[in-house]
Scaffold this motif. Structure first.
Motif, PDB file in Angstrom:
ATOM      1  N   LEU A  57       0.665  -1.178   0.010  1.00 51.71           N
ATOM      2  CA  LEU A  57       0.044   0.078  -0.131  1.00 51.71           C
ATOM      3  C   LEU A  57       0.898   1.372  -0.103  1.00 51.71           C
ATOM      4  N   ALA A  58       1.861   1.098   0.643  1.00 48.54           N
ATOM      5  CA  ALA A  58       2.830   2.561   0.769  1.00 48.54           C
ATOM      6  C   ALA A  58       3.462   2.502  -0.527  1.00 48.54           C
ATOM      7  N   ALA A  59       3.724   1.468  -1.248  1.00 45.70           N
ATOM      8  CA  ALA A  59       4.689   1.644  -2.430  1.00 45.70           C
ATOM      9  C   ALA A  59       3.623   2.218  -3.701  1.00 45.70           C
ATOM     10  N   HIS A  60       2.294   2.041  -3.542  1.00 47.38           N
ATOM     11  CA  HIS A  60       1.343   2.389  -4.609  1.00 47.38           C
ATOM     12  C   HIS A  60       0.724   3.437  -4.205  1.00 47.38           C
ATOM     13  N   SER A  61       0.799   4.176  -3.246  1.00 44.94           N
ATOM     14  CA  SER A  61       0.004   5.427  -2.766  1.00 44.94           C
ATOM     15  C   SER A  61       1.193   6.519  -2.456  1.00 44.94           C
ATOM     16  N   ARG A  62       0.403   7.859  -2.385  1.00 42.75           N
ATOM     17  CA  ARG A  62       1.006   8.708  -1.870  1.00 42.75           C
ATOM     18  C   ARG A  62       0.042  10.031  -1.597  1.00 42.75           C
ATOM     19  N   ILE A  63       0.598  11.026  -0.290  1.00 43.88           N
ATOM     20  CA  ILE A  63      -0.605  11.872  -0.076  1.00 43.88           C
ATOM     21  C   ILE A  63      -0.500  13.187  -1.037  1.00 43.88           C
ATOM     22  N   ILE A  64      -1.608  13.698  -1.252  1.00 40.41           N
ATOM     23  CA  ILE A  64      -1.713  14.697  -2.135  1.00 40.41           C
ATOM     24  C   ILE A  64      -1.964  15.882  -1.360  1.00 40.41           C
ATOM     25  N   ASP A  65      -2.976  15.754  -0.242  1.00 41.23           N
ATOM     26  CA  ASP A  65      -3.502  16.772   0.362  1.00 41.23           C
ATOM     27  C   ASP A  65      -4.060  16.422   1.674  1.00 41.23           C
ATOM     28  N   LEU A  66      -4.243  17.527   2.752  1.00 41.93           N
ATOM     29  CA  LEU A  66      -5.096  17.343   3.718  1.00 41.93           C
ATOM     30  C   LEU A  66      -6.026  18.324   4.149  1.00 41.93           C
ATOM     31  N   PHE A  72      -6.209  13.312   1.295  1.00 40.25           N
ATOM     32  CA  PHE A  72      -6.473  13.125  -0.065  1.00 40.25           C
ATOM     33  C   PHE A  72      -5.167  12.147  -0.600  1.00 40.25           C
ATOM     34  N   LEU A  73      -5.549  10.986  -1.270  1.00 40.41           N
ATOM     35  CA  LEU A  73      -4.398  10.192  -1.441  1.00 40.41           C
ATOM     36  C   LEU A  73      -4.416   9.970  -3.274  1.00 40.41           C
ATOM     37  N   GLU A  74      -3.297   9.484  -3.690  1.00 44.31           N
ATOM     38  CA  GLU A  74      -3.287   8.995  -5.141  1.00 44.31           C
ATOM     39  C   GLU A  74      -2.803   7.507  -5.182  1.00 44.31           C
ATOM     40  N   THR A  75      -3.507   6.906  -5.957  1.00 48.41           N
ATOM     41  CA  THR A  75      -2.951   5.473  -6.170  1.00 48.41           C
ATOM     42  C   THR A  75      -2.549   5.131  -7.614  1.00 48.41           C
ATOM     43  N   ASP A  76      -2.005   4.181  -7.977  1.00 45.49           N
ATOM     44  CA  ASP A  76      -1.684   3.963  -9.366  1.00 45.49           C
ATOM     45  C   ASP A  76      -2.638   2.887  -9.915  1.00 45.49           C
ATOM     46  N   HIS A  77      -3.646   2.498  -9.051  1.00 48.81           N
ATOM     47  CA  HIS A  77      -4.748   1.501  -9.892  1.00 48.81           C
ATOM     48  C   HIS A  77      -5.836   1.592  -8.839  1.00 48.81           C
ATOM     49  N   SER A  78      -6.818   1.359  -9.366  1.00 46.56           N
ATOM     50  CA  SER A  78      -8.104   1.223  -8.579  1.00 46.56           C
ATOM     51  C   SER A  78      -7.980   0.072  -7.691  1.00 46.56           C
ATOM     52  N   GLY A  79      -7.601  -1.076  -7.764  1.00 44.35           N
ATOM     53  CA  GLY A  79      -7.550  -2.125  -6.856  1.00 44.35           C
ATOM     54  C   GLY A  79      -6.839  -1.688  -5.641  1.00 44.35           C
ATOM     55  N   TRP A  80      -5.829  -0.872  -5.558  1.00 47.57           N
ATOM     56  CA  TRP A  80      -5.396  -0.403  -4.290  1.00 47.57           C
ATOM     57  C   TRP A  80      -6.397   0.419  -3.593  1.00 47.57           C
ATOM     58  N   ILE A  81      -7.218   1.088  -4.313  1.00 50.11           N
ATOM     59  CA  ILE A  81      -8.447   1.781  -3.303  1.00 50.11           C
ATOM     60  C   ILE A  81      -9.070   1.001  -2.550  1.00 50.11           C
ATOM     61  N   GLN A  82      -9.312  -0.300  -3.196  1.00 48.76           N
ATOM     62  CA  GLN A  82     -10.268  -1.192  -2.708  1.00 48.76           C
ATOM     63  C   GLN A  82      -9.616  -1.997  -1.504  1.00 48.76           C
ATOM     64  N   GLY A 106     -10.904  10.308   7.348  1.00 47.55           N
ATOM     65  CA  GLY A 106     -11.308   9.393   6.221  1.00 47.55           C
ATOM     66  C   GLY A 106     -10.242   9.803   5.198  1.00 47.55           C
ATOM     67  N   PHE A 107     -10.456   9.082   3.949  1.00 51.16           N
ATOM     68  CA  PHE A 107      -9.547   9.419   2.844  1.00 51.16           C
ATOM     69  C   PHE A 107     -10.396   9.657   1.551  1.00 51.16           C
ATOM     70  N   SER A 108      -9.799  10.345   0.613  1.00 51.52           N
ATOM     71  CA  SER A 108     -10.308  10.550  -0.569  1.00 51.52           C
ATOM     72  C   SER A 108      -9.361  10.288  -1.691  1.00 51.52           C
ATOM     73  N   PHE A 109      -9.726   9.471  -2.697  1.00 50.09           N
ATOM     74  CA  PHE A 109      -8.896   9.011  -3.594  1.00 50.09           C
ATOM     75  C   PHE A 109      -8.860   9.570  -4.849  1.00 50.09           C
ATOM     76  N   THR A 110      -7.643   9.669  -5.656  1.00 46.19           N
ATOM     77  CA  THR A 110      -7.722   9.967  -7.044  1.00 46.19           C
ATOM     78  C   THR A 110      -6.578   9.047  -7.577  1.00 46.19           C
ATOM     79  N   LEU A 111      -6.844   8.595  -9.102  1.00 46.77           N
ATOM     80  CA  LEU A 111      -5.909   7.793  -9.519  1.00 46.77           C
ATOM     81  C   LEU A 111      -4.838   8.643 -10.335  1.00 46.77           C
ATOM     82  N   LYS A 112      -3.756   8.075 -10.214  1.00 49.25           N
ATOM     83  CA  LYS A 112      -2.633   8.620 -11.047  1.00 49.25           C
ATOM     84  C   LYS A 112      -2.879   8.478 -12.573  1.00 49.25           C
ATOM     85  N   LYS A 113      -2.534   9.664 -13.062  1.00 52.41           N
ATOM     86  CA  LYS A 113      -2.693   9.653 -14.722  1.00 52.41           C
ATOM     87  C   LYS A 113      -1.654   8.739 -15.261  1.00 52.41           C
TER      88      LYS A 113
END
Length: 139
Positions: A57-66, A72-82, A106-113
């Motif tokens: 999870l740490a390798a596939h996510s990063r903090i965008i904002d609080l 607010f987190l960014e992940t590189d695949h929707s599976g990580w959000i699940q 809580g968290f809010s997610f966005t996918l990396k482009k």
């Protein structure tokens, strides 16, 4: 006031400074939010073959904002959000312990482009290249 009293910064520099201020928030142990985030995720353990899920999870996510107690987190695949959804309670509890003054709820997610080529990145082919391509395919 002289001209030396003012400094000009680009909008990009202002935004980078703003985000680095948010991400460098010092918690109770003096670490940054980013370091604390990694520490919290590394403490998450799964079951069976997924014992190292926190590391993944740490390798596939990063903090965008609080903002407004939401991370607010960014992940590189929707599976990580699940997967974050499965471990949400554990992660939130650990974050509240690591950074009690932030009151993260809580968290809010966005996918990396993805790095797919856009129409602006495609080159025009020459007539000769097109004819050769068609000829190779018997068209």
């Amino acid at each position: 006031m002289g001209s030396e009293d003012f400094s000009v910064q680009s909008a990009g520099d202002v935004l980078n400074n703003l985000f680095s201020d948010v991400l460098s928030f010092s918690g109770t142990e003096g670490g940054s939010l980013e370091k604390g985030w990694k520490k919290v995720l590394l403490s998450v353990r799964g079951y069976g073959e997924e014992r190292d899920i926190g590391e993944k999870l740490a390798a596939h996510s990063r903090i965008i904002d609080l903002k407004n107690d939401v991370l607010f987190l960014e992940t590189d695949h929707s599976g990580w959000i699940q997967l974050f959804g499965l471990y949400k309670k554990r992660i939130l509890a650990a974050l509240k312990k690591e950074f009690p003054e932030l009151k993260i709820n809580g968290f809010s997610f966005t996918l990396k482009k993805s790095k797919q080529a856009s129409s602006g990145e495609l080159r025009n082919i020459t007539v000769e290249e097109k004819e050769r391509w068609l000829e190779e395919r018997g068209v």
